[in-house]
Design a protein around this motif. Structure first.
Motif, short mmCIF file in Angstrom:
data_model
loop_
_atom_site.label_atom_id
_atom_site.label_comp_id
_atom_site.label_asym_id
_atom_site.label_seq_id
_atom_site.Cartn_x
_atom_site.Cartn_y
_atom_site.Cartn_z
N THR B 36 0.82 -1.21 0.00
CA THR B 36 0.00 0.00 0.00
C THR B 36 0.86 1.26 0.00
N ASP B 37 1.90 1.26 0.81
CA ASP B 37 2.81 2.40 0.83
C ASP B 37 3.44 2.63 -0.53
N ILE B 38 3.91 1.54 -1.13
CA ILE B 38 4.54 1.66 -2.45
C ILE B 38 3.54 2.26 -3.44
N ALA B 39 2.33 1.70 -3.43
CA ALA B 39 1.30 2.18 -4.36
C ALA B 39 1.01 3.66 -4.14
N GLU B 45 -2.08 2.12 -8.88
CA GLU B 45 -3.05 1.23 -8.27
C GLU B 45 -2.35 0.10 -7.53
N GLN B 46 -2.99 -0.33 -6.46
CA GLN B 46 -2.41 -1.40 -5.67
C GLN B 46 -2.22 -2.67 -6.50
N SER B 47 -3.19 -2.97 -7.34
CA SER B 47 -3.08 -4.21 -8.13
C SER B 47 -1.91 -4.13 -9.10
N MET B 48 -1.67 -2.96 -9.61
CA MET B 48 -0.54 -2.80 -10.51
C MET B 48 0.78 -3.04 -9.78
N ILE B 49 0.86 -2.51 -8.57
CA ILE B 49 2.08 -2.73 -7.79
C ILE B 49 2.25 -4.22 -7.49
N SER B 50 1.18 -4.86 -7.08
CA SER B 50 1.26 -6.30 -6.81
C SER B 50 1.74 -7.08 -8.03
N HIS B 51 1.13 -6.76 -9.17
CA HIS B 51 1.53 -7.46 -10.39
C HIS B 51 3.02 -7.27 -10.65
N ASN B 52 3.52 -6.10 -10.38
CA ASN B 52 4.93 -5.83 -10.67
C ASN B 52 5.88 -6.35 -9.60
N LEU B 53 5.39 -6.48 -8.39
CA LEU B 53 6.25 -7.02 -7.34
C LEU B 53 6.55 -8.50 -7.60
N LYS B 54 5.60 -9.15 -8.21
CA LYS B 54 5.77 -10.59 -8.41
C LYS B 54 7.03 -10.95 -9.18
N PRO B 55 7.21 -10.43 -10.42
CA PRO B 55 8.45 -10.76 -11.13
C PRO B 55 9.70 -10.28 -10.40
N LEU B 56 9.62 -9.16 -9.70
CA LEU B 56 10.79 -8.68 -8.96
C LEU B 56 11.18 -9.67 -7.87
N GLU B 57 10.17 -10.23 -7.23
CA GLU B 57 10.49 -11.20 -6.18
C GLU B 57 10.93 -12.53 -6.78
N PHE B 63 13.01 -8.99 -1.63
CA PHE B 63 12.60 -10.04 -0.71
C PHE B 63 11.33 -9.60 -0.02
N SER B 64 10.54 -10.56 0.46
CA SER B 64 9.35 -10.16 1.19
C SER B 64 9.27 -10.87 2.52
N GLU B 65 8.58 -10.25 3.40
CA GLU B 65 8.48 -10.72 4.77
C GLU B 65 7.12 -10.30 5.28
N ARG B 66 6.43 -11.22 5.96
CA ARG B 66 5.12 -10.85 6.48
C ARG B 66 5.25 -10.14 7.81
N ARG B 67 4.48 -9.07 7.94
CA ARG B 67 4.48 -8.32 9.19
C ARG B 67 3.02 -8.08 9.54
N LYS B 68 2.47 -8.94 10.34
CA LYS B 68 1.03 -8.88 10.61
C LYS B 68 0.29 -9.03 9.28
N LYS B 69 -0.62 -8.09 9.02
CA LYS B 69 -1.41 -8.21 7.81
C LYS B 69 -0.62 -7.84 6.55
N GLU B 70 0.39 -7.02 6.73
CA GLU B 70 1.07 -6.49 5.55
C GLU B 70 2.28 -7.32 5.12
N HIS B 71 2.67 -7.10 3.88
CA HIS B 71 3.88 -7.73 3.37
C HIS B 71 4.92 -6.64 3.18
N LEU B 72 6.05 -6.84 3.84
CA LEU B 72 7.11 -5.86 3.74
C LEU B 72 8.08 -6.31 2.65
N TYR B 73 8.27 -5.45 1.68
CA TYR B 73 9.21 -5.78 0.61
C TYR B 73 10.49 -5.00 0.81
#
Lengths: 123, 123
Positions: B36-39, B45-57, B63-73
């Motif tokens: 959400t912060d990145i977006a 849009e959040q969905s656009m960021i998600s779509h783009n984070l996928k290939p990066l990861e 890297f990603s890490e779960r922090r409660k509800k959010e995913h920290l990249y």
DNA sequence: ACGATATATGAAGATTTTTTCATATAAGAG
DNA sequence: CTCTTATATGAAAAAATCTTCATATATCGT
């Protein structure tokens, strides 16, 4: 949209993001070649090679020099060798399965290992 | 078509060859962020960021890490800093006009200077 | 369990990039 | 000047990628 590096980087990376152009760069590591030689070696049409040499030269990943009728293209090793080196290092460490990056499952598994503190140093 | 490095490199560079993804990488240089912060920061849009984070990861540029509800990249600095460094060096030397590579005319002019032996060491 | 928040996903339409083919240009040889 | 060889270019068709919107999933707090 915040863009500093990103804006100027796009041309750089999109020029590298093409199998034909990467094959040309790789071929030129062996030394300068003319268009026809490149086309023959890579089994591609001459016009296709020409089209692809253009962005490579525009980005200065390769240099060209006229030699009689032919144009000799050579690699900008100063830039390309560090780039390849970083790629090789990265892919050995993170994409061990033959260059293809990890699948989602493999990534999850790796993350599990990471969490147990054995393989990666976190950043 | 001869392909060794080239084949395995394609995924690497094509993942970098996107303005949104580059902006994400640049943003993450400042430290880990959630989707959400990145977006919000990039005004996308959040969905656009998600779509783009996928290939990066998938490529392990982040890297990603779960922090409660959010995913920290977070950025894979080990890979990305050398890549950016090479890019910056290259563009300062070869693409002095604010990141955009030289035009055909500028390239010709530069080549003339090169030929007179003043600026570049040939490879 | 429910509502709210955070993120991911699928699929279509839109856009960009690549490939191909025909042709243009350019230079050397004779 | 003409022929041949080497390379470049333009434009249309084909292919790949991106963007968007709707919706799914997942987790947390209550």
């Amino acid at each position: 949209m915040k863009r500093n590096l990103s804006e100027t980087c796009y041309d750089f990376f999109s020029t590298l993001a093409n199998p034909t152009r990467l094959a040309v760069l790789e071929l030129l590591r062996d030394g300068p070649k003319n268009v026809t030689d490149i086309a023959n070696t890579l089994n591609q049409e001459q016009s296709m090679i020409s089209h692809n040499l253009k962005p490579l030269e525009r980005c200065r990943f390769i240099f060209s020099e006229r030699r009689k009728k032919e144009h000799l293209y050579s690699l900008n090793k100063e830039t390309m060798e560090p780039i390849f080196k970083t790629f090789v290092y990265h892919s050995k460490k993170y994409c061990p399965t033959r260059g293809k990056c990890l699948t989602a499952d493999q990534l999850r598994e790796q993350k599990r290992k990471d969490a147990s503190g054995t393989i990666f140093v976190t950043h």
